[in-house]
Design an enzyme around this catalytic site. Sequence first.
Site, PDB file in Angstrom:
ATOM      1  N   TRP A 361      -1.866   8.748  -6.122  1.00 36.48           N
ATOM      2  CA  TRP A 361      -0.992   8.936  -7.286  1.00 36.48           C
ATOM      3  C   TRP A 361      -0.718   7.625  -7.997  1.00 36.48           C
ATOM      4  O   TRP A 361      -0.209   7.620  -9.108  1.00 36.48           O
ATOM      5  CB  TRP A 361       0.345   9.560  -6.836  1.00 36.48           C
ATOM      6  CG  TRP A 361       1.232   8.631  -6.042  1.00 36.48           C
ATOM      7  CD1 TRP A 361       0.886   7.897  -4.943  1.00 36.48           C
ATOM      8  CD2 TRP A 361       2.610   8.312  -6.302  1.00 36.48           C
ATOM      9  NE1 TRP A 361       1.960   7.171  -4.485  1.00 36.48           N
ATOM     10  CE2 TRP A 361       3.040   7.404  -5.300  1.00 36.48           C
ATOM     11  CE3 TRP A 361       3.528   8.735  -7.267  1.00 36.48           C
ATOM     12  CZ2 TRP A 361       4.336   6.897  -5.239  1.00 36.48           C
ATOM     13  CZ3 TRP A 361       4.818   8.225  -7.204  1.00 36.48           C
ATOM     14  CH2 TRP A 361       5.213   7.314  -6.205  1.00 36.48           C
ATOM     15  N   ASP A 362      -1.074   6.508  -7.358  1.00 40.88           N
ATOM     16  CA  ASP A 362      -0.950   5.195  -7.992  1.00 40.88           C
ATOM     17  C   ASP A 362      -1.505   5.244  -9.416  1.00 40.88           C
ATOM     18  O   ASP A 362      -0.973   4.622 -10.323  1.00 40.88           O
ATOM     19  CB  ASP A 362      -1.764   4.133  -7.215  1.00 40.88           C
ATOM     20  CG  ASP A 362      -1.394   4.035  -5.740  1.00 40.88           C
ATOM     21  OD1 ASP A 362      -1.044   5.069  -5.144  1.00 40.88           O
ATOM     22  OD2 ASP A 362      -1.485   2.930  -5.186  1.00 40.88           O
ATOM     23  N   GLU A 488       7.411   7.670   2.088  1.00 36.46           N
ATOM     24  CA  GLU A 488       6.642   8.181   3.227  1.00 36.46           C
ATOM     25  C   GLU A 488       7.358   7.985   4.560  1.00 36.46           C
ATOM     26  O   GLU A 488       6.803   8.286   5.608  1.00 36.46           O
ATOM     27  CB  GLU A 488       5.262   7.518   3.260  1.00 36.46           C
ATOM     28  CG  GLU A 488       4.450   7.881   2.035  1.00 36.46           C
ATOM     29  CD  GLU A 488       3.041   7.332   2.054  1.00 36.46           C
ATOM     30  OE1 GLU A 488       2.744   6.484   2.918  1.00 36.46           O
ATOM     31  OE2 GLU A 488       2.242   7.759   1.212  1.00 36.46           O
ATOM     32  N   LYS A 592      10.903   3.840   2.523  1.00 35.77           N
ATOM     33  CA  LYS A 592       9.756   2.933   2.417  1.00 35.77           C
ATOM     34  C   LYS A 592       9.630   2.381   0.999  1.00 35.77           C
ATOM     35  O   LYS A 592       9.343   1.203   0.799  1.00 35.77           O
ATOM     36  CB  LYS A 592       8.479   3.697   2.784  1.00 35.77           C
ATOM     37  CG  LYS A 592       7.215   2.857   2.744  1.00 35.77           C
ATOM     38  CD  LYS A 592       5.996   3.698   3.068  1.00 35.77           C
ATOM     39  CE  LYS A 592       4.719   2.867   3.067  1.00 35.77           C
ATOM     40  NZ  LYS A 592       3.511   3.676   3.118  1.00 35.77           N
ATOM     41  N   GLN A 593       9.794   3.265   0.010  1.00 35.40           N
ATOM     42  CA  GLN A 593       9.563   2.877  -1.378  1.00 35.40           C
ATOM     43  C   GLN A 593      10.374   3.778  -2.284  1.00 35.40           C
ATOM     44  O   GLN A 593      10.752   4.882  -1.891  1.00 35.40           O
ATOM     45  CB  GLN A 593       8.086   3.022  -1.707  1.00 35.40           C
ATOM     46  CG  GLN A 593       7.588   4.461  -1.642  1.00 35.40           C
ATOM     47  CD  GLN A 593       6.085   4.541  -1.446  1.00 35.40           C
ATOM     48  OE1 GLN A 593       5.620   4.631  -0.313  1.00 35.40           O
ATOM     49  NE2 GLN A 593       5.350   4.516  -2.526  1.00 35.40           N
TER      50      GLN A 593
HETATM   51  C1  BGC Z   1       2.162   4.145  -0.365  1.00 34.95           C
HETATM   52  C2  BGC Z   1       1.657   5.233  -1.267  1.00 34.95           C
HETATM   53  C3  BGC Z   1       0.489   4.702  -2.061  1.00 34.95           C
HETATM   54  C4  BGC Z   1      -0.580   4.146  -1.144  1.00 34.95           C
HETATM   55  C5  BGC Z   1      -1.717   3.516  -1.910  1.00 34.95           C
HETATM   56  C6  BGC Z   1       1.031   3.667   0.525  1.00 34.95           C
HETATM   57  O1  BGC Z   1       1.482   2.608   1.305  1.00 34.95           O
HETATM   58  O2  BGC Z   1       3.211   4.616   0.452  1.00 34.95           O
HETATM   59  O3  BGC Z   1       2.676   5.631  -2.150  1.00 34.95           O
HETATM   60  O4  BGC Z   1      -0.050   5.713  -2.839  1.00 34.95           O
HETATM   61  O5  BGC Z   1       0.004   3.173  -0.322  1.00 34.95           O
HETATM   62  O6  BGC Z   1      -1.290   2.453  -2.673  1.00 34.95           O
END
Ligand code: BGC
Length: 782
Positions: A361-362, A488, A592-593
């Site tokens: 989804w980036d 996540e 996490k984010q």
């Molecule tokens: C993140 C995801 C991201 C992926 C690729 C993961 O560490 O939690 O949101 O899409 O990295 O960048």
Amino acid sequence: MDKPSYEISPWQLRWRGLDLDALRRTESTFALANGHIGLRGTFEEGEPRGLPGTYLNGFYEQRRLPYAEAGYGFPEDGQTVVNVTDGKIIRLLVEDEPLDMRYGRALEHERVLDFRSGTLRRRTVWESPTGRRVRITSERLVSFTQRAIAAINYSVEPLDDKIQLVVQSDLLANEPVVSRTADPRVAAALDKPLISDHASARGYRAVLAHHTRASDLRMAAAMDHELHLDEDNIRTEIKAEDDLARLTVAADVPKGSKLTLTKYLAYGWSSKRSSPALRSQVDAALVGALQTGWDGLLAEQRSFLDEFWDTADIEIEGDAELQQAVRFALFHVLQAGARGETRAIPAKGLTGPGYDGHAFWDTESFVLPVLTYTIPDAARDALRWRYSTLDKARARARTLCQEGAAFPWRSINGEECSGYWPAGTAAFHINADIADAVMRYLYATQDKPFESECAVELLVETARLWMSIGHHDTHGRFRIDGVTGPDEYTAVVDNNVYTNLMARRNLRAAAAVAEANPSLAHDLGVDTEEASRWRDAADDMVVLYDKELKVHPQSECFTDHARWDFHTTPAENYPLLLNYPYFDLYRKQVVKQADLVLALHLCGDEFTPEEKARNFAYYEALTVRDSSLSACTQAVMAAEVGHLELAYDYFAEAALTDLHDLHDNVQNGLHIASLAGAWMAAVAGFGGMRDHHGKLTFAPRLPPELTKIAFRMTFRGSKIGVEIRPERAAYRLYSGEPLDLSHHGDPFTLGTEPVILPIPGPPDHPTPQQPHGRAPTRRRPR
Ligand code: BGC
């Protein structure tokens, strides 16, 4: 020589001095790409090196995914980007000594990535172990204008006496690649992935064609050369065998003279076209490049980039390093997507093998907002890639016993490659992220052909997925249960607020485009009842709120969970996913984010200013930023709720993620979403740009450390600029039709006259706290 590091300069990234330990890192930051071909910034002589790295967007090998315990619907095959035939190699023998920077002495050495010429330059003065000195200069590019082409201009000059120089220019397939880390996120190394189909050489030209064993993709790589030497005492040989083609040039070169070789490379690949067809394609591309010539390629590259910077540049006054970092970021975002042309934009672009070369989804949530407002055709092409995978997404939805389309969490060819359900397929929000990117692009461009050819169907099929995953409960509320949001560290939850709000937008957008395109909607089987069911579900969508805490819980029960014990978590245990079991992360309040905070940004029209400030403070205390996708969103929201210094710290973190190697893994490739996040922090953060439902609005404010941020963007064919100073902002229309905009909530029309408006003071809220030990580095301007 001084201790090597990047030098600060507004339009270049320069590394002076030789530091072999830094090679892996600088190979990523010095990578060149055009969205189709990617070359890591390795030395021409091939060694020493970290990772060789030549990538073709979409070219992968397939492998079985191992499961300790299999389950229904788990994807069977994974995909891994392949290091294809390396054409960067030009080896040199000085008399009989091979140029190898591990031996002899580097009397001068520098490399420069130039954001305006779009080239990587090198200048080395090397003294061989027996004391012979030569100057090597090279410049390489991956062409933005001729997408199958890369080229290297390479010169050697003896600095003492007449010297015999032997140059070997290679195409090398199946280079051994060593993976040195146990980090599961790092790409699995592939052993000899390419099988030879053809090798031939004639004159100065050679071609190698290969295919992959399991994915059955075919590729061809070709090289041709121009030689420049005043002397006529020169001998050349060319040969081609399965995995190696080589042009060798030997010459006696007097002091004051130079041997110059221009190497043209062409790459092509296909899942359908035959090997002979690909060979013809690369042959033709080479002749085209030769006809343009090296100077012509340089000129084309420059004018492509002039146009890009004219539309997209960001200027920063008061922090020279950040100025460089932001241009570096934009340059790499452009390289990741410019000429992908209906291929994915991987999380690492084409700069390294990290994440197996997968797109996430980036792309839609971080990279496309940038491309939509800077080079909209590239955004369209990336969305066309999603569209081209719609059948696979429909099939995946069927496998999951759902309606509509379920796009993969991670993939190269459109099939799900995530073997870990909770932080993979369950992250259904990707479908709404795609829908949101589609709408953003449509609002920004009013691209009717894209709307009818791709957008309507993408929106309809993603809306159908939400209708089938969600349901109306006995209270008449529409719930989406059992999904994972962006964070996540909290997985398979009910009513993730971000997912629900994004799904709501998706449903409403689908209903709106279906209404606006009745015949297309009819062809897709959408009737008025279905569209009104979408609207009802959107209206009835559950949006959780914790009345006691006066915040939105990220998902059901989130605010009831125990808090992670940040005080006893040592710094070296981050990222937590590598040091603690998921089961413990999942049942605690630790983020996490940005997740709810991302909802505050992307769905900001759903929250009051007070709610935003409270939510921001609440989640700030829980967010550890173990993903590089977090800092930029925190920058955007910190700026909105008035924490301008904190926003500045996060801006720097996002922009410097790769230049400072903050996640200690840049050797596997750049973090393209974080680089895109640097743009977001500037434009959406300090510019306060929002684009809800196609209305472009700004609320600019500078952090105290900076005296100016100025950015440019394009909207509906008009090019505009916003210049933010401490007290006022100036809006300018550079070309195109006048635009209706707004400044801190006050609408105005931007026509030919600049509009200069005062900046109100920021809202005043208590300074938020981060988890113990996780505050961002306080940015001191450099
Ligand atoms: C993140 C995801 C991201 C992926 C690729 C993961 O560490 O939690 O949101 O899409 O990295 O960048």
